[in-house]
Design an enzyme around this catalytic site. Structure first.
Site, PDB file in Angstrom:
ATOM      1  N   SER A 148      50.683  48.426  67.384  1.00 56.68           N
ATOM      2  CA  SER A 148      50.724  49.849  67.323  1.00 56.68           C
ATOM      3  C   SER A 148      49.613  50.468  67.586  1.00 56.68           C
ATOM      4  O   SER A 148      49.237  50.665  68.618  1.00 56.68           O
ATOM      5  CB  SER A 148      51.154  49.888  65.816  1.00 56.68           C
ATOM      6  OG  SER A 148      51.697  51.074  65.733  1.00 56.68           O
ATOM      7  N   ASP A 174      62.870  51.907  68.123  1.00 59.04           N
ATOM      8  CA  ASP A 174      61.494  52.259  67.539  1.00 59.04           C
ATOM      9  C   ASP A 174      61.374  53.775  67.670  1.00 59.04           C
ATOM     10  O   ASP A 174      61.513  54.168  68.772  1.00 59.04           O
ATOM     11  CB  ASP A 174      60.682  51.456  68.510  1.00 59.04           C
ATOM     12  CG  ASP A 174      59.302  51.549  67.786  1.00 59.04           C
ATOM     13  OD1 ASP A 174      58.744  52.634  67.219  1.00 59.04           O
ATOM     14  OD2 ASP A 174      58.395  50.709  67.999  1.00 59.04           O
ATOM     15  N   HIS A 215      59.965  49.811  64.403  1.00 58.17           N
ATOM     16  CA  HIS A 215      58.564  49.560  64.850  1.00 58.17           C
ATOM     17  C   HIS A 215      58.154  48.355  64.133  1.00 58.17           C
ATOM     18  O   HIS A 215      56.761  48.123  64.560  1.00 58.17           O
ATOM     19  CB  HIS A 215      57.886  50.884  64.258  1.00 58.17           C
ATOM     20  CG  HIS A 215      56.422  51.201  65.034  1.00 58.17           C
ATOM     21  ND1 HIS A 215      56.177  51.303  66.255  1.00 58.17           N
ATOM     22  CD2 HIS A 215      55.101  51.329  64.410  1.00 58.17           C
ATOM     23  CE1 HIS A 215      54.874  51.290  66.304  1.00 58.17           C
ATOM     24  NE2 HIS A 215      54.474  51.302  65.235  1.00 58.17           N
TER      25      HIS A 215
HETATM   26  C1  MLT Z   1      49.171  55.824  67.190  1.00 61.48           C
HETATM   27  O1  MLT Z   1      48.810  56.848  66.633  1.00 61.48           O
HETATM   28  O2  MLT Z   1      48.265  55.068  67.625  1.00 61.48           O
HETATM   29  C2  MLT Z   1      50.762  55.293  67.072  1.00 61.48           C
HETATM   30  O3  MLT Z   1      51.302  56.831  66.360  1.00 61.48           O
HETATM   31  C3  MLT Z   1      51.069  54.305  66.163  1.00 61.48           C
HETATM   32  C4  MLT Z   1      50.786  54.455  64.837  1.00 61.48           C
HETATM   33  O4  MLT Z   1      51.257  54.967  63.908  1.00 61.48           O
HETATM   34  O5  MLT Z   1      49.612  53.841  64.292  1.00 61.48           O
END
Ligand code: MLT
Length: 205
Positions: free
Chosen positions: A102, A152, A183
């Site tokens: 992520s 996701d 996700h």
């Molecule tokens: C981010 O901000 O990098 C993406 O939205 C993934 C997350 O939620 O960390």
């Protein structure tokens, strides 16, 4: 940066750079390293940003909307930290494979987008496109695993495909593993990444 370094038993194995998701810590992905390559050295880093108490690797303006200036600054900061760690711990900075989930996958992708030769390869679990409208460095032959979810809500299938095309356009050798989930990071996805790593990275120079 706050981190954990674990010396591996195989001096020929690459070093795994572990990058957690939002709200995680440098401990989160240690079990993944164990599944992917238990012989490799591990550098697991905690993101320097705090968002409501949750560690991240760069700031965002809203869900899915990145603060580009900070993203670029933090990408170089992380890269510099990896270089310094390589000197300190004695691993080869040219043989670093990122394993990110992520937000951690997003900064790993950003390293590939911005810094030539920053990574020897990458396992990206649920990454997004870190930046649009820029020319990527030459990524000829760089092996990249993308774990994506058909459901996701944060990284849509379309965005996973867009990232695949951008990396392939720069020459990277991308393999996409699809899960029917959202996700979350599933055990089957990590097992697929471990299998891919054995075929594409372990034992190669
Ligand atoms: C981010 O901000 O990098 C993406 O939205 C993934 C997350 O939620 O960390």
């Amino acid at each position: 940066m706050k981190h954990i370094y674990q010396q591996g038993s195989d001096p020929h194995a690459p070093t795994l750079l572990l990058l957690h998701g939002t709200g995680g810590t440098e401990r989160d992905l240690l079990p993944l390293a164990e599944m992917i390559d238990p012989t490799a050295s591990v550098l697991s880093v905690r993101g320097n940003i705090l968002e409501n108490g949750m560690p991240r690797f760069f700031r965002r303006l809203a869900e899915g909307v990145f603060d580009e200036e900070d993203l670029i600054f933090r990408t170089h900061e992380l890269h510099d930290f990896v270089q310094k760690s390589a000197e300190q711990y004695g691993f080869d900075a040219k043989r670093v494979v990122a394993v990110g989930y992520s937000n951690g996958a997003n900064i790993a992708a950003s390293m590939m987008f911005h810094i030539p030769g920053a990574l020897k390869g990458a396992i990206l679990h649920h990454p997004m496109v870190p930046r649009r409208g820029i020319a990527l460095p030459d990524l000829a032959g760089t092996p990249v695993f993308i774990g994506a979810g058909r459901n996701d809500p944060i990284c849509s299938p379309e965005e996973s495909e867009e990232l695949t095309k951008l990396l392939e356009g720069a020459g990277a050798k991308v393999f996409v593993h699809w899960e029917d989930h959202g996700h979350q990071l599933t055990r089957t996805e990590v097992a697929a990444a471990a299998k891919w790593y054995k075929e594409q990275i372990a034992g190669q120079d």
